[in-house]
Design a protein around this motif. Structure first.
Motif, PDB file in Angstrom:
ATOM      1  N   LYS A 134       0.877  -1.256   0.017  1.00  0.00           N
ATOM      2  CA  LYS A 134       0.072   0.144   0.045  1.00  0.00           C
ATOM      3  C   LYS A 134       0.823   1.232   0.091  1.00  0.00           C
ATOM      4  N   THR A 135       0.529   2.167  -0.534  1.00  0.00           N
ATOM      5  CA  THR A 135       1.381   3.630  -0.611  1.00  0.00           C
ATOM      6  C   THR A 135       0.473   4.503   0.224  1.00  0.00           C
ATOM      7  N   ALA A 136       1.053   5.544   0.811  1.00  0.00           N
ATOM      8  CA  ALA A 136       0.465   6.425   1.799  1.00  0.00           C
ATOM      9  C   ALA A 136       1.316   7.659   1.492  1.00  0.00           C
ATOM     10  N   THR A 137       0.804   8.741   2.174  1.00  0.00           N
ATOM     11  CA  THR A 137       1.591   9.935   2.321  1.00  0.00           C
ATOM     12  C   THR A 137       1.515  10.405   3.931  1.00  0.00           C
ATOM     13  N   ALA A 138       2.729  10.881   4.285  1.00  0.00           N
ATOM     14  CA  ALA A 138       2.577  11.102   5.676  1.00  0.00           C
ATOM     15  C   ALA A 138       3.470  12.553   6.056  1.00  0.00           C
ATOM     16  N   PHE A 139       2.841  13.219   6.875  1.00  0.00           N
ATOM     17  CA  PHE A 139       3.482  14.587   7.308  1.00  0.00           C
ATOM     18  C   PHE A 139       3.988  14.511   8.619  1.00  0.00           C
ATOM     19  N   ILE A 140       5.415  14.776   8.772  1.00  0.00           N
ATOM     20  CA  ILE A 140       5.939  14.686  10.056  1.00  0.00           C
ATOM     21  C   ILE A 140       6.293  16.328  10.419  1.00  0.00           C
ATOM     22  N   LYS A 141       5.739  16.547  11.737  1.00  0.00           N
ATOM     23  CA  LYS A 141       5.889  17.890  12.324  1.00  0.00           C
ATOM     24  C   LYS A 141       6.785  17.824  13.421  1.00  0.00           C
ATOM     25  N   SER A 197     -10.795   4.337   9.118  1.00  0.00           N
ATOM     26  CA  SER A 197     -11.247   4.572   7.705  1.00  0.00           C
ATOM     27  C   SER A 197     -11.785   5.775   7.256  1.00  0.00           C
ATOM     28  N   VAL A 198     -11.401   6.096   6.034  1.00  0.00           N
ATOM     29  CA  VAL A 198     -11.874   7.611   5.512  1.00  0.00           C
ATOM     30  C   VAL A 198     -13.378   7.146   5.115  1.00  0.00           C
ATOM     31  N   THR A 199     -13.998   8.205   5.074  1.00  0.00           N
ATOM     32  CA  THR A 199     -15.269   8.104   4.442  1.00  0.00           C
ATOM     33  C   THR A 199     -15.137   7.649   2.944  1.00  0.00           C
ATOM     34  N   GLY A 200     -16.119   6.739   2.685  1.00  0.00           N
ATOM     35  CA  GLY A 200     -16.074   6.408   1.351  1.00  0.00           C
ATOM     36  C   GLY A 200     -15.034   5.478   0.852  1.00  0.00           C
ATOM     37  N   ALA A 201     -14.296   4.822   1.846  1.00  0.00           N
ATOM     38  CA  ALA A 201     -13.297   3.996   1.729  1.00  0.00           C
ATOM     39  C   ALA A 201     -14.045   2.474   1.001  1.00  0.00           C
ATOM     40  N   LEU A 208      -0.421  10.346   8.880  1.00  0.00           N
ATOM     41  CA  LEU A 208      -0.215   9.240   7.793  1.00  0.00           C
ATOM     42  C   LEU A 208      -1.627   9.002   7.094  1.00  0.00           C
ATOM     43  N   SER A 209      -1.749   9.169   5.602  1.00  0.00           N
ATOM     44  CA  SER A 209      -2.953   8.850   5.021  1.00  0.00           C
ATOM     45  C   SER A 209      -2.905   8.306   3.753  1.00  0.00           C
ATOM     46  N   SER A 210      -3.690   7.414   3.499  1.00  0.00           N
ATOM     47  CA  SER A 210      -3.846   6.702   2.320  1.00  0.00           C
ATOM     48  C   SER A 210      -5.338   6.675   1.549  1.00  0.00           C
ATOM     49  N   ASP A 211      -5.632   6.073   0.567  1.00  0.00           N
ATOM     50  CA  ASP A 211      -6.869   6.054   0.056  1.00  0.00           C
ATOM     51  C   ASP A 211      -7.933   5.791   0.752  1.00  0.00           C
TER      52      ASP A 211
END
Length: 195
Positions: free
Chosen positions: A96-103, A146-150, A113-116
């Motif tokens: 799976k691929t995802a995107t993360a933002f580190i602060k 889970s995100v809405t609409g997953a 971290l979020s994916s589709d």
């Protein structure tokens, strides 16, 4: 990140330098008594402003001026990261691929971290350095929903990962994760951009 610094030594050094500067300035201007106290109070105010500026973001400027601090203390991980997740769950596996933002600040670190299909929120991130090799890493505990609409809606779950910064570059994090629903796998995170 501040927990990685030798705080008692740091406070001792700052206090010692400050005391030395007050004595030096008082001697140079010939101040005594009330004038010395006034000089000391002004110095305390300036020192507090400098330390406050470092705590709220000035440390990143210092890290840019002295890049060796990324190795000596801890790397600046702020930014957007692309994430490759290799997962194992109930005799199945996949990627799976995802995107993360580190602060990251001087006092705390968070990873969003979020994916589709899902998003995770930080419950705890603790920077650490290996006791023997001094290799930096992160202990990361998160809650995933889970995100809405997953397409595959799943119950929220808690997970933990131990991420280590690559020995070749501060722009790669790798590590294993596991969750409370008996899944596990590996994260590979690559910096996509600084913020």
């Amino acid at each position: 990140m501040i927990n990685l610094l030798p705080i008692t030594k740091l406070i001792t050094w700052v206090a010692g330098l400050y005391a030395g500067m007050v004595v030096l300035i008082s001697t140079l201007v010939g101040a005594s008594g009330l004038a010395s106290l006034e000089t000391a109070l002004k110095g305390v105010g300036i020192l507090n402003l400098v330390l406050f500026a470092l705590a709220i973001g000035g440390w990143r400027t210092v890290w840019q001026w002295i890049p060796k601090l990324n190795d000596l203390v801890f790397p600046d991980l702020n930014g957007k990261w692309t994430v490759e997740i290799q997962w194992n769950w109930d005799k199945k596996s996949g990627e799976k691929t995802a995107t993360a933002f580190i602060k990251q600040s001087l006092l705390k670190v968070s990873i969003e971290l979020s994916s589709d299909e899902s998003e995770s929120e930080t419950l705890m991130v603790a920077p650490h350095k290996d006791a023997l090799s001094a290799r930096p890493g992160l202990y990361y505990i998160y809650r995933n929903v889970s995100v809405t609409g997953a397409a595959k809606k799943q119950d929220p779950h808690i997970g933990a990962a131990i991420l280590k910064i690559s020995q070749e570059s501060n722009d790669v994090l790798r590590g294993n994760y596991f969750t409370d629903r008996s899944t596990n796998g590996q994260y590979t995170m690559r910096r996509a951009g600084k913020i």
